[in-house]
Motif scaffolding. Structure first.
Motif, PDB file in Angstrom:
ATOM      1  N   VAL A 187       0.820  -1.211   0.000  1.00 19.03           N
ATOM      2  CA  VAL A 187       0.000   0.000   0.000  1.00 19.03           C
ATOM      3  C   VAL A 187       0.853   1.260   0.000  1.00 19.03           C
ATOM      4  N   PHE A 188       1.842   1.305   0.881  1.00 17.65           N
ATOM      5  CA  PHE A 188       2.622   2.546   1.023  1.00 17.65           C
ATOM      6  C   PHE A 188       3.328   2.963  -0.270  1.00 17.65           C
ATOM      7  N   PRO A 189       3.935   2.047  -1.039  1.00 15.75           N
ATOM      8  CA  PRO A 189       4.525   2.486  -2.314  1.00 15.75           C
ATOM      9  C   PRO A 189       3.517   3.107  -3.273  1.00 15.75           C
ATOM     10  N   THR A 195       2.390  11.068  -0.498  1.00 14.16           N
ATOM     11  CA  THR A 195       3.510  11.325   0.406  1.00 14.16           C
ATOM     12  C   THR A 195       4.326  12.521  -0.062  1.00 14.16           C
ATOM     13  N   ALA A 196       4.518  12.639  -1.374  1.00 18.34           N
ATOM     14  CA  ALA A 196       5.238  13.792  -1.913  1.00 18.34           C
ATOM     15  C   ALA A 196       4.507  15.087  -1.600  1.00 18.34           C
ATOM     16  N   SER A 197       3.188  15.071  -1.692  1.00 17.29           N
ATOM     17  CA  SER A 197       2.398  16.258  -1.347  1.00 17.29           C
ATOM     18  C   SER A 197       2.578  16.616   0.119  1.00 17.29           C
ATOM     19  N   LEU A 198       2.561  15.599   0.979  1.00 18.05           N
ATOM     20  CA  LEU A 198       2.754  15.838   2.408  1.00 18.05           C
ATOM     21  C   LEU A 198       4.132  16.414   2.686  1.00 18.05           C
ATOM     22  N   VAL A 199       5.139  15.872   2.027  1.00 16.87           N
ATOM     23  CA  VAL A 199       6.512  16.343   2.234  1.00 16.87           C
ATOM     24  C   VAL A 199       6.666  17.790   1.797  1.00 16.87           C
ATOM     25  N   VAL A 200       6.137  18.126   0.616  1.00 12.44           N
ATOM     26  CA  VAL A 200       6.300  19.482   0.094  1.00 12.44           C
ATOM     27  C   VAL A 200       5.533  20.492   0.932  1.00 12.44           C
ATOM     28  N   ILE A 256      15.122  23.125  -4.616  1.00  9.83           N
ATOM     29  CA  ILE A 256      15.590  21.812  -5.071  1.00  9.83           C
ATOM     30  C   ILE A 256      14.572  20.721  -4.744  1.00  9.83           C
ATOM     31  N   ALA A 257      14.039  20.752  -3.519  1.00  7.28           N
ATOM     32  CA  ALA A 257      13.067  19.741  -3.109  1.00  7.28           C
ATOM     33  C   ALA A 257      11.788  19.839  -3.936  1.00  7.28           C
ATOM     34  N   PHE A 258      11.340  21.062  -4.204  1.00  8.84           N
ATOM     35  CA  PHE A 258      10.096  21.225  -4.963  1.00  8.84           C
ATOM     36  C   PHE A 258      10.267  20.763  -6.404  1.00  8.84           C
ATOM     37  N   ILE A 259      11.413  21.079  -7.013  1.00  5.78           N
ATOM     38  CA  ILE A 259      11.657  20.645  -8.392  1.00  5.78           C
ATOM     39  C   ILE A 259      11.715  19.118  -8.467  1.00  5.78           C
ATOM     40  N   ALA A 260      12.353  18.506  -7.459  1.00  9.57           N
ATOM     41  CA  ALA A 260      12.491  17.050  -7.465  1.00  9.57           C
ATOM     42  C   ALA A 260      11.155  16.344  -7.257  1.00  9.57           C
ATOM     43  N   LYS A 263       6.418  16.656  -9.828  1.00  7.78           N
ATOM     44  CA  LYS A 263       5.536  15.744 -10.557  1.00  7.78           C
ATOM     45  C   LYS A 263       4.637  14.968  -9.609  1.00  7.78           C
ATOM     46  N   TYR A 264       5.214  14.438  -8.528  1.00  7.65           N
ATOM     47  CA  TYR A 264       4.440  13.667  -7.572  1.00  7.65           C
ATOM     48  C   TYR A 264       3.520  14.561  -6.754  1.00  7.65           C
ATOM     49  N   PHE A 265       3.971  15.785  -6.485  1.00  5.91           N
ATOM     50  CA  PHE A 265       3.165  16.730  -5.712  1.00  5.91           C
ATOM     51  C   PHE A 265       1.869  17.059  -6.445  1.00  5.91           C
ATOM     52  N   VAL A 266       1.955  17.344  -7.727  1.00  4.70           N
ATOM     53  CA  VAL A 266       0.771  17.666  -8.527  1.00  4.70           C
ATOM     54  C   VAL A 266      -0.167  16.457  -8.599  1.00  4.70           C
ATOM     55  N   LYS A 267       0.398  15.268  -8.781  1.00  6.61           N
ATOM     56  CA  LYS A 267      -0.425  14.060  -8.831  1.00  6.61           C
ATOM     57  C   LYS A 267      -1.162  13.838  -7.516  1.00  6.61           C
ATOM     58  N   GLY A 268      -0.461  14.041  -6.404  1.00  4.43           N
ATOM     59  CA  GLY A 268      -1.074  13.826  -5.108  1.00  4.43           C
ATOM     60  C   GLY A 268      -2.198  14.778  -4.827  1.00  4.43           C
ATOM     61  N   ILE A 269      -2.012  16.071  -5.143  1.00  3.01           N
ATOM     62  CA  ILE A 269      -3.055  17.050  -4.920  1.00  3.01           C
ATOM     63  C   ILE A 269      -4.271  16.770  -5.804  1.00  3.01           C
ATOM     64  N   ALA A 270      -4.025  16.432  -7.078  1.00  6.25           N
ATOM     65  CA  ALA A 270      -5.129  16.151  -8.008  1.00  6.25           C
ATOM     66  C   ALA A 270      -5.902  14.913  -7.581  1.00  6.25           C
TER      67      ALA A 270
END
Length: 276
Positions: A187-189, A195-200, A256-260, A263-270
């Motif tokens: 599940v976690f993977p 998780t990327a959204s939470l981190v950012v 640097i963290a946001f650029i890295a 992609k995952y951040f946008v997916k997580g929010i959507a």
């Protein structure tokens, strides 16, 4: 109709461009001011520097506690984020996969915490930290950051978990996988974008936070980077070259963290907005 649609798109593009320039101006102002002396900033704040003035960066790293403050900010941010990743996804998974009254009550309790502004319980929380002996340590803000992020984190993860088929977990359980193994290995993977959204979101807030470290870390104790930068602003005189140099340095890790993770951040929010 096509002409009206093209005019509307052009208007939206022009408005977006204006808003982008408005939001970009503070970044531009901070970056050009970081390479100017204090006198040059006072003479003409928005003028482009005629030469690269780096004495403020050298002074920050050699004559002040800014390096120690930056290390404290890194420890505070990384430790808080790791603790959130270890706690919040499991809490959300237990709530989403256990359909009982008590789990629903806990979910509502977490969501209710989002409705209470931090300023309401700021003073009682400060006194509680002193009572438990956490005042003046980095453990106090870490504990507060983690507990304060549970409500939003659980909401984000439970929304994302609704789109993960339970048949995958049932197949793993039949193969003899434990409940913890099912979560962490399967599940976690799949929760990577979430998780990327939470981190950012939380990492950016912790990295740039001023109020919490200034409350729980006294003036004679090691500070965080933002609090250290604020120390260069005085009532009668301010070292603006130091302020903008420190600000420029603080932007680099976040960028640097946001650029890295963009992609995952946008997916997580959507996904969090559309699922559930």
């Amino acid at each position: 109709m096509k002409k009206q649609k093209s005019m509307l798109e052009l208007l939206i593009f022009a408005l977006t461009l204006v808003l982008a320039l408005i939001f970009f101006f503070p970044i531009y102002f901070s970056l050009i001011s970081a390479f100017k002396s204090n006198g040059a900033i006072m003479r003409d704040a928005i003028a482009f520097p005629t030469s690269l003035y780096v004495d403020s960066f050298v002074y920050l790293w050699t004559k002040t506690d800014f390096p120690r403050a930056m290390v404290n900010s890194i420890i505070l941010t990384v430790t808080s984020i790791v603790a959130m990743i270890l706690v919040i996804p499991m809490a959300a998974y237990a709530i989403e996969r256990t359909h009982k009254k008590w789990t629903n009550a806990i979910y509502v309790y977490f969501l209710a915490g989002l409705m209470i502004p931090f300023q309401v319980y700021m003073i009682p929380l400060f006194k509680e930290m002193k009572m438990f002996g956490l005042y003046g340590t980095l453990g106090a803000p870490i504990l507060i950051y983690v507990s304060g992020s549970v409500g939003f984190g659980v909401l984000l993860y439970t929304s994302f978990l609704k789109g993960i088929p339970q048949e995958i977990e049932e197949a793993a359980e039949i193969d003899g996988c434990s409940r913890y193994g099912i979560f962490w290995r399967i599940v976690f993977p799949l929760l990577g974008p979430c998780t990327a959204s939470l981190v950012v979101l939380n990492g950016l807030g912790i990295w740039n936070d001023f109020l919490m470290p200034s409350l729980v870390l006294p003036s004679d104790k090691p500070k965080t980077m933002i609090v250290e930068i604020f120390g260069f602003v005085g009532e009668y005189a301010s070292q603006w070259d130091m302020v903008f140099a420190g600000t420029a340095i603080s932007i680099i890790p976040v960028l640097i963290a946001f650029i890295a993770l963009q992609k995952y951040f946008v997916k997580g929010i959507a996904a969090g907005a559309t699922k559930g």
